[in-house]
Motif scaffolding. Sequence first.
Motif, PDB file in Angstrom:
ATOM      1  N   THR A  12     -55.255 -30.326  61.717  1.00 59.81           N
ATOM      2  CA  THR A  12     -56.626 -29.798  61.739  1.00 59.81           C
ATOM      3  C   THR A  12     -56.672 -28.344  61.301  1.00 59.81           C
ATOM      4  N   LEU A  13     -55.697 -27.563  61.785  1.00 61.61           N
ATOM      5  CA  LEU A  13     -55.651 -26.142  61.397  1.00 61.61           C
ATOM      6  C   LEU A  13     -55.373 -25.989  59.903  1.00 61.61           C
ATOM      7  N   ALA A  14     -54.524 -26.874  59.361  1.00 60.07           N
ATOM      8  CA  ALA A  14     -54.232 -26.798  57.930  1.00 60.07           C
ATOM      9  C   ALA A  14     -55.495 -27.078  57.110  1.00 60.07           C
ATOM     10  N   VAL A  15     -56.218 -28.127  57.568  1.00 54.79           N
ATOM     11  CA  VAL A  15     -57.472 -28.431  56.860  1.00 54.79           C
ATOM     12  C   VAL A  15     -58.455 -27.280  56.979  1.00 54.79           C
ATOM     13  N   GLN A  16     -58.531 -26.705  58.195  1.00 58.13           N
ATOM     14  CA  GLN A  16     -59.444 -25.582  58.390  1.00 58.13           C
ATOM     15  C   GLN A  16     -59.020 -24.370  57.553  1.00 58.13           C
ATOM     16  N   ARG A  17     -57.693 -24.150  57.470  1.00 58.70           N
ATOM     17  CA  ARG A  17     -57.199 -23.041  56.657  1.00 58.70           C
ATOM     18  C   ARG A  17     -57.579 -23.221  55.184  1.00 58.70           C
ATOM     19  N   GLN A  18     -57.406 -24.448  54.678  1.00 60.92           N
ATOM     20  CA  GLN A  18     -57.759 -24.717  53.281  1.00 60.92           C
ATOM     21  C   GLN A  18     -59.268 -24.562  53.045  1.00 60.92           C
ATOM     22  N   LEU A  19     -60.035 -25.062  54.045  1.00 60.09           N
ATOM     23  CA  LEU A  19     -61.489 -24.925  53.928  1.00 60.09           C
ATOM     24  C   LEU A  19     -61.902 -23.450  53.932  1.00 60.09           C
ATOM     25  N   ARG A  61     -60.076 -20.885  52.961  1.00 63.79           N
ATOM     26  CA  ARG A  61     -59.710 -20.283  51.675  1.00 63.79           C
ATOM     27  C   ARG A  61     -60.717 -20.669  50.585  1.00 63.79           C
ATOM     28  N   THR A  62     -61.148 -21.949  50.633  1.00 63.80           N
ATOM     29  CA  THR A  62     -62.125 -22.391  49.635  1.00 63.80           C
ATOM     30  C   THR A  62     -63.439 -21.632  49.775  1.00 63.80           C
ATOM     31  N   LEU A  63     -63.894 -21.492  51.041  1.00 61.84           N
ATOM     32  CA  LEU A  63     -65.147 -20.759  51.261  1.00 61.84           C
ATOM     33  C   LEU A  63     -65.036 -19.294  50.842  1.00 61.84           C
ATOM     34  N   VAL A  64     -63.889 -18.693  51.168  1.00 64.28           N
ATOM     35  CA  VAL A  64     -63.694 -17.284  50.774  1.00 64.28           C
ATOM     36  C   VAL A  64     -63.685 -17.143  49.259  1.00 64.28           C
ATOM     37  N   GLY A  65     -63.038 -18.100  48.561  1.00 62.09           N
ATOM     38  CA  GLY A  65     -63.018 -18.043  47.097  1.00 62.09           C
ATOM     39  C   GLY A  65     -64.407 -18.184  46.496  1.00 62.09           C
ATOM     40  N   VAL A  66     -65.171 -19.151  47.085  1.00 63.25           N
ATOM     41  CA  VAL A  66     -66.543 -19.330  46.584  1.00 63.25           C
ATOM     42  C   VAL A  66     -67.381 -18.082  46.823  1.00 63.25           C
ATOM     43  N   ALA A  67     -67.252 -17.494  48.015  1.00 63.15           N
ATOM     44  CA  ALA A  67     -68.019 -16.284  48.323  1.00 63.15           C
ATOM     45  C   ALA A  67     -67.624 -15.141  47.399  1.00 63.15           C
ATOM     46  N   THR A  68     -66.294 -15.021  47.120  1.00 62.21           N
ATOM     47  CA  THR A  68     -65.839 -13.951  46.229  1.00 62.21           C
ATOM     48  C   THR A  68     -66.402 -14.125  44.832  1.00 62.21           C
ATOM     49  N   ARG A  69     -66.390 -15.383  44.343  1.00 58.77           N
ATOM     50  CA  ARG A  69     -66.944 -15.638  43.011  1.00 58.77           C
ATOM     51  C   ARG A  69     -68.437 -15.336  42.974  1.00 58.77           C
ATOM     52  N   GLN A  70     -69.141 -15.693  44.040  1.00 59.65           N
ATOM     53  CA  GLN A  70     -70.574 -15.394  44.087  1.00 59.65           C
ATOM     54  C   GLN A  70     -70.832 -13.894  44.062  1.00 59.65           C
ATOM     55  N   VAL A  71     -70.002 -13.156  44.815  1.00 65.35           N
ATOM     56  CA  VAL A  71     -70.161 -11.688  44.813  1.00 65.35           C
ATOM     57  C   VAL A  71     -69.895 -11.124  43.430  1.00 65.35           C
ATOM     58  N   ASP A  72     -68.818 -11.638  42.788  1.00 68.30           N
ATOM     59  CA  ASP A  72     -68.506 -11.157  41.435  1.00 68.30           C
ATOM     60  C   ASP A  72     -69.637 -11.475  40.454  1.00 68.30           C
ATOM     61  N   ILE A  73     -70.153 -12.714  40.566  1.00 72.71           N
ATOM     62  CA  ILE A  73     -71.261 -13.091  39.670  1.00 72.71           C
ATOM     63  C   ILE A  73     -72.480 -12.212  39.914  1.00 72.71           C
ATOM     64  N   ALA A  74     -72.775 -11.938  41.200  1.00 76.64           N
ATOM     65  CA  ALA A  74     -73.932 -11.093  41.519  1.00 76.64           C
ATOM     66  C   ALA A  74     -73.746  -9.679  40.984  1.00 76.64           C
ATOM     67  N   VAL A  75     -72.508  -9.151  41.133  1.00 70.64           N
ATOM     68  CA  VAL A  75     -72.237  -7.797  40.619  1.00 70.64           C
ATOM     69  C   VAL A  75     -72.369  -7.762  39.106  1.00 70.64           C
ATOM     70  N   ASP A  76     -71.778  -8.779  38.432  1.00 66.94           N
ATOM     71  CA  ASP A  76     -71.877  -8.817  36.967  1.00 66.94           C
ATOM     72  C   ASP A  76     -73.326  -8.925  36.509  1.00 66.94           C
ATOM     73  N   THR A  77     -74.108  -9.754  37.222  1.00 65.27           N
ATOM     74  CA  THR A  77     -75.531  -9.905  36.861  1.00 65.27           C
ATOM     75  C   THR A  77     -76.286  -8.599  37.028  1.00 65.27           C
ATOM     76  N   ALA A  78     -76.006  -7.902  38.137  1.00 65.36           N
ATOM     77  CA  ALA A  78     -76.687  -6.623  38.370  1.00 65.36           C
ATOM     78  C   ALA A  78     -76.310  -5.594  37.313  1.00 65.36           C
ATOM     79  N   VAL A  79     -75.020  -5.560  36.936  1.00 70.43           N
ATOM     80  CA  VAL A  79     -74.580  -4.605  35.910  1.00 70.43           C
ATOM     81  C   VAL A  79     -75.227  -4.922  34.569  1.00 70.43           C
ATOM     82  N   GLU A  80     -75.256  -6.220  34.213  1.00 70.05           N
ATOM     83  CA  GLU A  80     -75.888  -6.605  32.951  1.00 70.05           C
ATOM     84  C   GLU A  80     -77.378  -6.258  32.938  1.00 70.05           C
ATOM     85  N   ALA A  81     -78.056  -6.489  34.072  1.00 69.07           N
ATOM     86  CA  ALA A  81     -79.479  -6.153  34.148  1.00 69.07           C
ATOM     87  C   ALA A  81     -79.705  -4.654  33.994  1.00 69.07           C
ATOM     88  N   ALA A  82     -78.815  -3.854  34.643  1.00 66.48           N
ATOM     89  CA  ALA A  82     -78.944  -2.395  34.518  1.00 66.48           C
ATOM     90  C   ALA A  82     -78.695  -1.950  33.084  1.00 66.48           C
TER      91      ALA A  82
END
Length: 252
Positions: A67-74, A76-97
């Motif tokens: 269960t902990l292994a599955v939770q650990r993988q989940l 990591r997946t959520l953190v990766g998705v959140a990081t990509r979203q932050v990067d996309i948001a930053v890139d979008t804001a920079v492009e808009a500016a």
Amino acid sequence: MTTTTQRNNDSQSSFLSVVRESQAAILDVIRVWNDIGEQLTRSLRLPVAAADVAGAIDRAFDVAEQTLAVQRQLARTLVGVATRQVDIAVDTAVEAADTAAETVEGTVVERAREVENELQDSRERVEQPQASQGGAPKAESPRQDRRPDGRTYEERSVEELRERAAELQIEGRSAMSKDELIAALRDHRKSRSANSEAPNSQPPTQGREPDRRTYEERSVEDLRERARELEIEGRSSMSKEELIAALRKQAK
């Protein structure tokens, strides 16, 4: 961008809460298995090996580890998705500016060019009259050709010249061109000036009723007649305003 960060923090907090609750549930299961094993051992007086409590504990921990292994993988997946979203948001804001900055810069440059063109046009309009005045000598027109509005015969239209010729009763005016009308008007002016300058042998009429009209209400011919009576020099070449000024100066 602040809203996106808050949304990611809320997702991570919810995920960590779920992890903690699952871990507590696993610990509760282990405690329950332990309590059941102890109760069976005391009540049934069975050998410890028969209950296989150690195997149950191992299986429980295996389940917890999986269960902990599955939770650990989940996680990591959520953190990766959140990081990509932050990067996309930053890139979008920079492009808009960058886009906004380019738009503002283009607008400012275009407006500066328009102002420069307007200034150039203004300078050209100012320089052209000065060049025409300085390059070509200004021809002096005879004062006798000017009407009270200050225009010469050349500046008037054919209709205005014919109207003036009609006032002076010049014959053949309807068939004359503009140059012929100008010549006829000037000839008439010269002949009339010569007649007015000739010595008058006849004495002035005695007992004539004085003209009660103001100078402005009289015609140019009446003003010249009055100037001739007062022997004002240069009256034949004066305009109406000049005749009025000379008469009033003579009256003083």
